[in-house]
Design an enzyme around this catalytic site. Structure first.
Site, PDB file in Angstrom:
ATOM      1  N   LYS A  12      79.012  17.373 123.065  1.00 26.97           N
ATOM      2  CA  LYS A  12      79.010  18.366 123.881  1.00 26.97           C
ATOM      3  C   LYS A  12      79.916  18.112 125.219  1.00 26.97           C
ATOM      4  O   LYS A  12      79.950  16.844 125.444  1.00 26.97           O
ATOM      5  CB  LYS A  12      77.531  18.773 124.406  1.00 26.97           C
ATOM      6  CG  LYS A  12      77.210  19.870 125.067  1.00 26.97           C
ATOM      7  CD  LYS A  12      75.710  20.153 125.522  1.00 26.97           C
ATOM      8  CE  LYS A  12      75.742  21.238 126.240  1.00 26.97           C
ATOM      9  NZ  LYS A  12      74.149  21.461 126.762  1.00 26.97           N
ATOM     10  N   SER A  53      68.075  23.353 125.667  1.00 25.09           N
ATOM     11  CA  SER A  53      69.701  23.740 125.190  1.00 25.09           C
ATOM     12  C   SER A  53      69.946  23.021 123.870  1.00 25.09           C
ATOM     13  O   SER A  53      71.097  23.343 123.477  1.00 25.09           O
ATOM     14  CB  SER A  53      70.566  23.192 126.349  1.00 25.09           C
ATOM     15  OG  SER A  53      70.492  24.204 127.343  1.00 25.09           O
ATOM     16  N   SER A 111      72.126  26.043 125.651  1.00 26.81           N
ATOM     17  CA  SER A 111      73.415  25.891 126.168  1.00 26.81           C
ATOM     18  C   SER A 111      74.373  25.149 125.040  1.00 26.81           C
ATOM     19  O   SER A 111      75.530  25.178 124.908  1.00 26.81           O
ATOM     20  CB  SER A 111      73.852  25.279 127.647  1.00 26.81           C
ATOM     21  OG  SER A 111      73.337  24.085 127.375  1.00 26.81           O
TER      22      SER A 111
END
Lengths: 477, 92
Positions: A80, A179, A155
């Protein structure tokens, strides 16, 4: 070159294949890079590909030759883009960090590097991990591989889609309120939110520091366990990590008592999600586990409490982005203050601004007692409620998300509707317990199959319990 | 909340906002505050709290790296620098 079947590949299978010489780490990495070139332009899971991947794969091949290879050696991973990798662009999907190159490795990266993992690229996300759809990214939405008119969730949408589209074997995400788990539910992957303090946050760009945890996204539970075992542990660089002498190994039972907080599943949940949830319960019963209805008195307040504590921490954490030390700088002000205001106006997207303003409000004199102070007190009460619940049961089970993946644009104009997508996931962050999201089947929408998921929560430091029940549920044993 | 409250918060948060954005945020804040206000119904005593788990989380700041080792790398990321410092406009 050997044709590698990515669909059925797991970390252990890849490890065995590289060990016996069925394929090399270089071939494996190259196969993933080819797949990314093919599918990423449409799905937008990756923001940047790293230059060093093939070189790292060559290093891994050397380790297979000299016998020092570990389970993660040569395993291609996506990271990420809010986790620092030295020398690589790390944007947190924000314009304010558009050109920022990390100057050090996050602790989790250092650990994976030592194990010989290959880093393919940085993945898309909601800006600073704020959102449940990746629509808040400054670099475009990540689409759902099952239906590209739908969101991937967020997310960590990019990290999840990277795995779901066979663009990496595993990935790292961060989870502040769901997330890792909510996008895993939308895209059919396994996602782990670790016990708060079990994995170092050093090098993860902070959003809500009392909530954030880094965790793996994988295709099965065994892979999540392998990565967790590599990245966990006490860290001198993160004072919130739990010292090793305080780690309790919880006892794993073969047949578990699973608590269902039914009172918490009354409104706003999709019918197909509930039906799938009840089927999942039947499956767990047939595996010999005991199902028990439980009450967690204040769980109804978890989401509202989260939307006070998290923005308060966001407004504090994001104050460091001011155009002075790193990232975007917008010139044109008459003095330093005006430069700050212009830089932040240009650099932050709408959701980041919304949460900074909300956080500034709940922390401001006159409102502090009614919001922030009350929310922190309520959080303590919730921790006690969970402690009590875990005296009766080994596991708490809920759906992971209240709906399957929604359409791109469907909720982007209604912040509160978007926030409700985290209704089942936030409480684990609020109280700090670990939670594992696993796929539980499909539902049909517009003649497309969309994944659904369920979430297991265990007591603090009970990751081993989660792995056991998760493997049992997915038939990995 | 009124527009002047948003203006004050934007100033505290150091974000320049257009009139149009202030109005949009005002509407959104009303709906978000409407949602989070449900905690006012929770029975919880903010004065009767106990201290949580207490342990020393500080460590010795031993074994420092040599001074200046990272300066060049760090300054490379800064928008404006001069002679080993970051440079900003006048404050007053």
């Amino acid at each position: 070159m050997t044709k590698i079947n990515l669909t059925d590949l797991t970390i252990r299978k890849a490890h065995e294949a590289m060990k016996t010489g069925d394929f090399s780490a270089r071939e494996l990495t190259q196969t993933y890079l080819n797949k990314i070139t093919e599918v990423n332009p449409n799905l937008n899971a990756y923001l940047h590909l790293f230059d060093g991947a093939l070189k790292q794969a060559d290093e891994a091949d050397k380790r297979f030759k000299d016998g020092t290879a570990e389970l993660l050696t040569g395993i291609p991973m996506a990271i990420k883009n809010n986790i620092c990798i030295k020398g690589e662009i790390t944007t947190a999907a924000s314009k304010i960090l558009e050109n920022y190159r990390a100057i050090y490795d996050a602790t989790v990266i250092e650990k994976l590097r030592k194990a010989g993992a290959v880093f393919l690229g940085g993945t898309n996300m909601d800006e600073f991990a704020m959102g449940g759809s990746t629509e808040n990214s400054a670099y475009g939405v990540t689409k759902n591989p099952y239906d590209d008119t739908r969101v991937s969730g967020g997310s960590s949408g990019g990290s999840v889609v990277a795995v779901a589209m066979d663009g990496s074997l595993a990935s790292l995400g961060t989870d502040t309120g769901g997330s890792i788990r909510q996008p895993s539910s939308f895209c059919g992957t396994v996602g782990l939110k670790t016990t708060y303090g079990r994995v170092s946050r050093y090098g993860a760009i902070a959003m809500g520091s009392s909530l954030d945890q880094i965790g793996p996204v994988t295709k099965n539970v065994a892979d999540a366990e392998i990565i967790f075992d590599c990245i966990k542990g006490d860290d001198d660089m993160d004072s919130t990590t739990i010292p090793e002498n305080l780690i309790k190994e919880l006892k794993v039972k073969e047949k578990m008592t699973i608590g269902i907080p039914r009172h918490f599943m009354k409104e706003g949940i999709d019918e197909d999600v509930m039906k799938n949830f009840d089927e999942s319960i039947e499956k767990l019963k047939s595996l010999g586990h005991v199902i028990k209805d439980i009450e967690i008195p204040n769980i109804d307040y978890a989401l509202a409490t989260y939307y006070i504590i998290m923005p308060a921490e966001v407004s504090t954490n994001l104050s460091r982005f001011d155009g002075v030390r790193f990232g975007l700088y917008k010139d044109g002000g008459e003095n330093l203050l005006q430069d700050y205001m212009k830089t932040r106006a240009e650099g932050f997207g709408p959701e980041a601004r919304r949460r900074i303003i909300l956080g500034t409000y709940v922390l401001s004199a006159g409102y502090y007692d009614a919001y922030y102070d009350k929310a922190t007190a309520l959080r303590e009460v919730m921790k006690k409620d969970f402690t009590k619940a875990f005296e009766e049961v080994d596991i708490i089970l809920t759906p992971t998300a209240p709906t399957p993946a929604f359409k791109i644009g469907e909720k982007s104009d209604d912040p509160v509707q978007m926030y409700l997508s985290d209704i089942f996931t936030v409480s684990a962050n609020m109280v700090g317990v670990p939670a594992l999201a696993v796929p539980s089947g499909f539902t049909e929408r517009d003649s497309k199959q969309l994944p659904l998921g369920i979430q297991f929560m265990a007591p603090w430091m009970g990751e081993n319990i989660l792995f056991e029940i998760g493997k049992d549920f997915l038939g990995e044993k | 909340m009124e527009i002047k409250d948003i203006e004050k918060l934007a100033e505290l948060a150091r974000i320049e906002m257009s009139q149009q954005e202030k109005e949009k945020i005002l509407g959104e804040m009303d709906s978000i505050l409407g949602f989070i206000d449900q905690i006012q119904g929770a029975k919880v005593d903010i004065n009767g709290r106990e201290a949580g788990e207490v342990r020393n989380i500080m460590r010795e700041d031993g074994d420092p790296h040599e001074s200046g080792k990272y300066t060049k790398d760090i300054l490379k990321g800064a928008p404006k620098t001069r002679d080993g410092y970051v440079e900003v406009k006048k404050i007053l």
